[in-house]
Motif scaffolding. Structure first.
Motif, short mmCIF file in Angstrom:
data_model
loop_
_atom_site.label_atom_id
_atom_site.label_comp_id
_atom_site.label_asym_id
_atom_site.label_seq_id
_atom_site.Cartn_x
_atom_site.Cartn_y
_atom_site.Cartn_z
N THR A 24 -25.01 15.86 -30.34
CA THR A 24 -24.36 15.73 -29.03
C THR A 24 -23.30 14.61 -29.05
OG1 THR A 24 -26.13 14.22 -28.32
CG2 THR A 24 -26.39 16.57 -27.80
N ASP A 25 -23.13 14.02 -30.22
CA ASP A 25 -22.15 12.93 -30.36
C ASP A 25 -20.85 13.51 -30.93
OD1 ASP A 25 -20.72 10.66 -30.77
OD2 ASP A 25 -22.10 9.72 -32.20
N PRO A 26 -19.81 13.63 -30.14
CA PRO A 26 -18.55 14.20 -30.65
C PRO A 26 -17.92 13.36 -31.76
CG PRO A 26 -18.25 13.26 -28.45
CD PRO A 26 -19.71 13.25 -28.72
N LYS A 27 -18.17 12.03 -31.75
CA LYS A 27 -17.61 11.20 -32.79
C LYS A 27 -18.20 11.53 -34.16
CE LYS A 27 -16.45 7.23 -29.85
NZ LYS A 27 -16.66 5.76 -29.63
N GLU A 28 -19.48 11.83 -34.18
CA GLU A 28 -20.12 12.19 -35.45
C GLU A 28 -19.53 13.49 -35.98
OE1 GLU A 28 -24.59 13.08 -37.30
OE2 GLU A 28 -24.35 12.57 -35.18
N GLN A 29 -19.27 14.45 -35.07
CA GLN A 29 -18.68 15.72 -35.48
C GLN A 29 -17.23 15.52 -35.95
OE1 GLN A 29 -19.29 18.07 -31.95
NE2 GLN A 29 -21.35 18.73 -32.59
N ASP A 30 -16.50 14.63 -35.29
CA ASP A 30 -15.13 14.34 -35.72
C ASP A 30 -15.11 13.70 -37.12
OD1 ASP A 30 -14.17 15.35 -33.36
OD2 ASP A 30 -13.94 13.39 -32.38
N ARG A 31 -16.06 12.82 -37.37
CA ARG A 31 -16.14 12.19 -38.69
C ARG A 31 -16.43 13.24 -39.76
NH1 ARG A 31 -18.84 7.92 -35.88
NH2 ARG A 31 -20.86 8.88 -36.37
N PHE A 32 -17.30 14.19 -39.44
CA PHE A 32 -17.62 15.23 -40.41
C PHE A 32 -16.39 16.08 -40.72
CE2 PHE A 32 -18.73 19.70 -41.10
CZ PHE A 32 -19.49 19.60 -42.24
N VAL A 33 -15.63 16.45 -39.68
CA VAL A 33 -14.44 17.28 -39.89
C VAL A 33 -13.41 16.52 -40.73
CG1 VAL A 33 -12.52 18.43 -38.74
CG2 VAL A 33 -14.82 18.58 -37.77
N ALA A 34 -13.23 15.24 -40.44
CA ALA A 34 -12.27 14.45 -41.21
C ALA A 34 -12.68 14.38 -42.68
CB ALA A 34 -12.17 13.05 -40.61
N MET A 35 -13.98 14.23 -42.92
CA MET A 35 -14.46 14.15 -44.30
C MET A 35 -14.31 15.50 -45.00
SD MET A 35 -18.33 13.37 -45.65
CE MET A 35 -18.87 14.99 -45.11
N LYS A 36 -14.52 16.59 -44.24
CA LYS A 36 -14.50 17.92 -44.82
C LYS A 36 -13.07 18.42 -45.06
CE LYS A 36 -17.59 21.30 -45.64
NZ LYS A 36 -18.85 21.15 -46.39
N GLN A 50 -13.96 23.33 -34.00
CA GLN A 50 -14.10 23.21 -32.54
C GLN A 50 -14.84 24.41 -31.97
OE1 GLN A 50 -10.16 22.67 -30.95
NE2 GLN A 50 -10.10 20.44 -31.40
N GLU A 51 -14.47 25.59 -32.47
CA GLU A 51 -15.15 26.82 -32.01
C GLU A 51 -16.61 26.82 -32.46
OE1 GLU A 51 -12.90 30.08 -33.47
OE2 GLU A 51 -11.19 29.74 -32.12
N ALA A 52 -16.87 26.32 -33.68
CA ALA A 52 -18.25 26.32 -34.18
C ALA A 52 -19.13 25.37 -33.37
CB ALA A 52 -18.27 25.93 -35.65
N PHE A 53 -18.59 24.18 -33.05
CA PHE A 53 -19.39 23.18 -32.35
C PHE A 53 -19.59 23.53 -30.86
CE2 PHE A 53 -17.70 19.90 -35.57
CZ PHE A 53 -18.76 20.17 -36.43
N HIS A 54 -18.64 24.25 -30.27
CA HIS A 54 -18.72 24.52 -28.84
C HIS A 54 -19.21 25.94 -28.53
CE1 HIS A 54 -15.89 21.08 -29.08
NE2 HIS A 54 -16.51 20.70 -27.96
N SER A 55 -19.65 26.64 -29.53
CA SER A 55 -20.18 27.98 -29.32
C SER A 55 -21.54 27.90 -28.64
CB SER A 55 -20.32 28.69 -30.67
OG SER A 55 -20.97 29.93 -30.51
N LEU A 56 -21.86 28.96 -27.87
CA LEU A 56 -23.17 28.99 -27.22
C LEU A 56 -24.29 28.99 -28.25
CD1 LEU A 56 -22.46 31.58 -24.35
CD2 LEU A 56 -22.62 29.07 -24.19
N ARG A 95 -4.49 22.39 -39.15
CA ARG A 95 -4.58 22.93 -37.79
C ARG A 95 -5.74 23.93 -37.68
NH1 ARG A 95 0.14 26.77 -36.37
NH2 ARG A 95 1.35 24.91 -36.86
N CYS A 96 -5.85 24.82 -38.66
CA CYS A 96 -6.89 25.85 -38.62
C CYS A 96 -8.28 25.26 -38.84
CB CYS A 96 -6.60 26.92 -39.66
SG CYS A 96 -5.11 27.88 -39.30
N ILE A 97 -8.39 24.20 -39.66
CA ILE A 97 -9.70 23.55 -39.87
C ILE A 97 -10.21 22.98 -38.55
CG2 ILE A 97 -10.83 21.56 -40.94
CD1 ILE A 97 -9.08 22.03 -43.40
N LYS A 98 -9.33 22.29 -37.83
CA LYS A 98 -9.75 21.71 -36.55
C LYS A 98 -10.19 22.78 -35.57
CE LYS A 98 -6.87 17.53 -36.80
NZ LYS A 98 -5.76 16.76 -36.17
N LYS A 99 -9.40 23.87 -35.48
CA LYS A 99 -9.76 24.93 -34.56
C LYS A 99 -11.06 25.61 -34.97
CE LYS A 99 -7.98 29.12 -32.35
NZ LYS A 99 -6.86 30.07 -32.22
N LEU A 100 -11.24 25.81 -36.26
CA LEU A 100 -12.44 26.47 -36.76
C LEU A 100 -13.69 25.70 -36.35
CD1 LEU A 100 -13.60 28.69 -38.77
CD2 LEU A 100 -13.52 26.89 -40.50
#
Length: 813
Positions: free
Chosen positions: A524-536, A570-576, A563-568
């Motif tokens: 539930t921590d968006p910063k942790e998810q942002d760090r993961f995306v930056a590392m990936k 974002q959709e994965a993290f915010h999916s139901l 651009r596509c990595i970020k969108k990919l």
């Protein structure tokens, strides 16, 4: 020479005043007046309120160096450095080479493996220990050879003595470093422990000097024996017998590489001391001039006598002429080479449990000495005085001294061959020069990276399995992550219960490069998810570029991918229903982009989502939770190689990040690296691992078949040069010559590289070069597990009447 000058010359070797003129008890056995916590001892009492100059001493331990296997030029340089040390000494000093006894239980505790966990590991521990014990039997593990330097000075106060020793260390330490030896002062606790070992076989009490003083205990009681008897020709204390011997005269020539090393190359307690008193240069010159003048007077008198007898053709006698020539040579040495003069005596202490054992040990020492022209004689009726002179203190109570110059003192240089025995380290084999085991703890090296280089059949894979896989798996908690370009490690991996993955499209293995750990996916921590995306992002970008064939990535491609990595994600993290995205999801997002470069990207990815290279198109079914994970890449095609390599290295970095949080080391091994380094991108990744992984507890090892191939690539050369541990097995002529680019080898070490016997190698550990015998008896169970000899496996298969599952998998590449 005047009477005063002659007296000054003799005074250079004066005795120390005994602390107790008539010892009343055993506690007064040693000539030590006072002990200071920093290790400075007072050897003479202060009886005049600090106004009299009295003696202080300090002891330094110094490490051995590889001397015996050096070339003549290198030996000469070491001897010149040793001469520089001697010429810098303007005070009395002693050099000691001591065989200190060790408890075999302690030796085995340090050397043998004790860990047993998991099914079948007990047998492996037993087999490894059997191998180590076989090597221990060939040497003298019950003896530990130490080298000490005792320096004295005469000062009024302790503070003045301490200042002098500090200045001396600053001047002398660089000289020892130039010989690749290290000089370290001993504090009071270490010195008392060292003296304790002269009289006791049991260990020194586990007490610091400070706690000893705080408890009010007399340090003498901890050192001296419980009972003592001073006989005419030996000492008795407790259940031990000791005899002190000296050398009354020296031969004309001595081999500096053998004197001290040969005398102490025994399996019992033995201590050899070279006690030196410095002769100031002005006194030395005055003495030599006086002797020369007296000799000239004798020659003139002889010539006058010959003339009186009408014997005009006769010159001076041979003895007087020879004396004149020798004196002139000595005076030239002092003037031209700035040599010092010394009074020197050699003493030796030998110990035994019984009078018979003592006699046998003494006879052994005498035989060794006789072989070099040294005659050892018992110091009758002076055993206690000789003991105090021999001990690592500044006391001098006996005089068997003779004068000599610096160049003659070189015969008693104390170096022989270096041992590397680090308790808790990995066993590599036997030191061929000292017959001791070689144990190296790579985690204690300045740089833990290592490389193993050897031709096929030289034992390269065997040493790798024995050390970096077998012992690392059994004796440590480290994870082992390995790239196996020839699929040679499948059998060994299975034997250790590890995981072997044959990376090929037909294997059914799937690796999802976009996989998200559950703790990040459901965070539930968006910063942790942002760090993961930056590392990936960097990895996915490299992964996508590896799939491009015939297309050079540019800035437009990079913008699209990021651009596509970020969108990919974002959709994965915010999916139901959050889930890890797949390569096909990424390709679909690329199709939505309007830029023409997007067509190049998603077109290149089609073969990896819907074609034959779909190994990366599905959710991962590969579990790498085992401590030993090996990726076999023999069946990876050239077109897939870079993509697989990038993915494997990414998995390794993820494992390393996780292990860092656990304070756990990760070992990365790349076998047959000459195949991996044929790809420039793979070479870059290996070099990156070598440079960065060690900062995060990574221990990297690469294996090459030959040196010339490794050094042909500048990147690979950087990799090899970045290794503090190098194991060099049999090399051909051109390969041996190539080593001169990265190593300075003596002729003896150079010849060792041509040894065709398996397991014979050179180990470069930091700045030390060791000649190692890593041979293993074929009867040892480890041989069958680690051997890669196809013909031996086939023969065993035929004899046993069953199919050896590894016989066809371990052919030499």
């Amino acid at each position: 020479m005047s009477f005063n000058k002659a007296k000054d010359f003799i005074q250079c070797k004066r005795f120390t005043e005994p602390v107790y003129q008539t010892p009343a008890c055993i506690q007064e056995l040693l000539d030590i007046a006072k002990v200071h916590p920093d290790g400075i001892f007072e050897i003479e009492k202060n009886n005049t309120a600090g106004k009299r100059m009295r003696m202080f001493d300090r002891v330094y331990e110094f490490s051995d160096i590889n001397y015996v296997n050096k070339d003549e030029g290198e030996r000469e340089n070491i001897c010149l450095s040793f001469c520089k040390f001697l010429n810098s000494m303007n005070v009395d000093f002693k050099m000691h080479v001591v065989n200190e006894p060790r408890d075999m239980e302690e030796v085995e505790q340090e050397a043998l493996l004790t860990r047993e966990e998991g099914k079948g590991l007990a047998e492996l521990v037993e087999a490894n220990n059997r191998l180590i014990q076989d090597v221990l039997k060939k040497g003298n593990p019950q003896i530990k050879k130490k080298r000490y330097l005792t320096v004295t000075c005469r000062r009024q106060r302790y503070e003045d003595a301490r200042a002098y020793f500090n200045v001396l260390e600053t001047a002398v330490s660089p000289v020892f470093l130039s010989m690749r030896s290290r000089l370290a002062p001993l504090d009071a606790g270490k010195r008392l422990e060292m003296l304790h070992r002269f009289f006791h076989r049991d260990s020194w009490p586990k007490l610091s000097f400070e706690s000893l003083m705080e408890s009010g205990r007399d340090w003498r009681n901890e050192i001296v024996p419980y009972s003592f008897n001073n006989e005419e020709k030996r000492l008795e204390f407790g259940d031990e017998y000791m005899q002190i011997l000296f050398v009354p005269g020296l031969p004309n020539t001595l081999d500096e590489s053998k004197v001290l090393s040969s005398l102490t190359n025994v399996s019992y307690f033995c201590s050899v001391t070279i006690d030196c008193a410095c002769i100031p240069r002005n006194i030395l010159k005055g003495k030599m001039e006086s002797i020369s003048l007296n000799n000239e007077v004798a020659i003139n008198q002889e010539m006058q006598l010959n003339a009186k007898n009408k014997n005009f053709s006769s010159g001076p006698s041979y003895r007087k002429a020879k004396t004149k020539e020798e004196l002139e040579d000595y005076m030239d040495q002092v003037d031209e080479n700035d040599e010092n003069g010394f009074f020197m005596q050699m003493l030796a202490a030998v110990r035994g449990r019984t009078p018979e054992e003592l006699k046998e040990n003494v006879e052994t020492l005498k035989l060794i000495g006789a072989g070099m022209g040294l005659q050892f004689v018992i110091d009758y009726n002076q055993q206690v005085q000789a003991l105090n002179t021999l001990l690592p203190t500044g006391a001098r109570r006996v005089d068997h001294m003779r004068s000599m110059l610096t160049s003659s003192m070189v015969a008693f240089q104390p170096f022989h061959a270096r041992d590397v025995i680090q308790p808790g380290g990995t066993f590599y084999g036997m030191n061929k020069l000292t017959k001791n085991i070689i144990m190296i703890d790579r985690k204690k090296l300045k740089n833990s990276n290592g490389c193993i280089i050897g031709h096929t059949g030289s034992g390269k894979s065997f040493i790798l399995k024995l050390t970096e896989i077998g012992q690392a798996y059994i004796a440590t908690d480290d994870d082992i992550f390995m790239i196996d370009p020839q699929n040679e490690m499948e059998y060994v991996t299975a034997h250790f219960g590890g995981q072997f993955f044959d990376l090929t499209p037909s294997s059914g293995l799937h690796l999802n490069p976009f996989e998200v750990p559950d703790e990040v996916l459901y965070s539930t921590d968006p910063k942790e998810q942002d760090r993961f995306v930056a590392m990936k992002a960097d990895f996915i970008e490299a992964f996508v570029y590896s799939c491009l064939k015939g297309i050079v990535p540019n800035g437009f491609h990079k913008t699209l991918v990021v651009r596509c990595i970020k969108k990919l994600y974002q959709e994965a993290f915010h999916s139901l229903k959050p889930r890890s995205p797949l390569l096909s999801d990424f390709r679909d997002i690329l199709k939505e982009q309007a830029e023409p470069e997007a067509r190049e990207l998603y077109g290149s990815l089609e073969a990896y989502t819907d074609g034959t290279f779909d190994m990366f198109a599905y959710d991962s079914n590969l579990d790498i939770n085992s401590r030993l994970v090996v990726f076999g890449m023999k069946n990876v095609s050239d077109s897939m190689w870079e993509t697989c390599m990038i993915t494997v290295m990414h998995l390794l970095s993820m494992r390393m990040d996780y292990n860092v949080s656990l304070q756990k080391a990760t070992r990365f091994i790349c076998d047959e690296a000459q195949y991996v380094c044929q790809k420039e991108s793979s070479t870059e990744q290996l070099l990156h691992a070598f440079i960065t992984y060690r900062k995060y507890g990574g221990i990297c090892t690469v294996c090459f078949q030959n040196v010339s191939a490794a050094l042909a690539n500048a990147r690979v050369k950087d990799m090899v040069s970045n290794c503090d541990l190098k194991i060099l097995l049999d090399q051909g002529g051109s390969d041996r010559n190539a080593l001169s680019k990265i190593l300075e080898l003596s002729n003896a070490e150079f010849r060792e590289l041509a040894n065709p016997e398996p397991g014979q190698c050179l180990i470069v550990c930091g700045d030390q070069i060791l000649q190692c015998d890593a041979y293993i008896d074929k009867k040892n169970p480890l041989y069958e597990i680690y051997s890669t000899n196809f013909h031996e496996r086939a023969a065993r298969k035929k004899e046993a009447g069953y199919e050896d599952p590894a016989a066809g998998e371990h052919q030499a590449p």
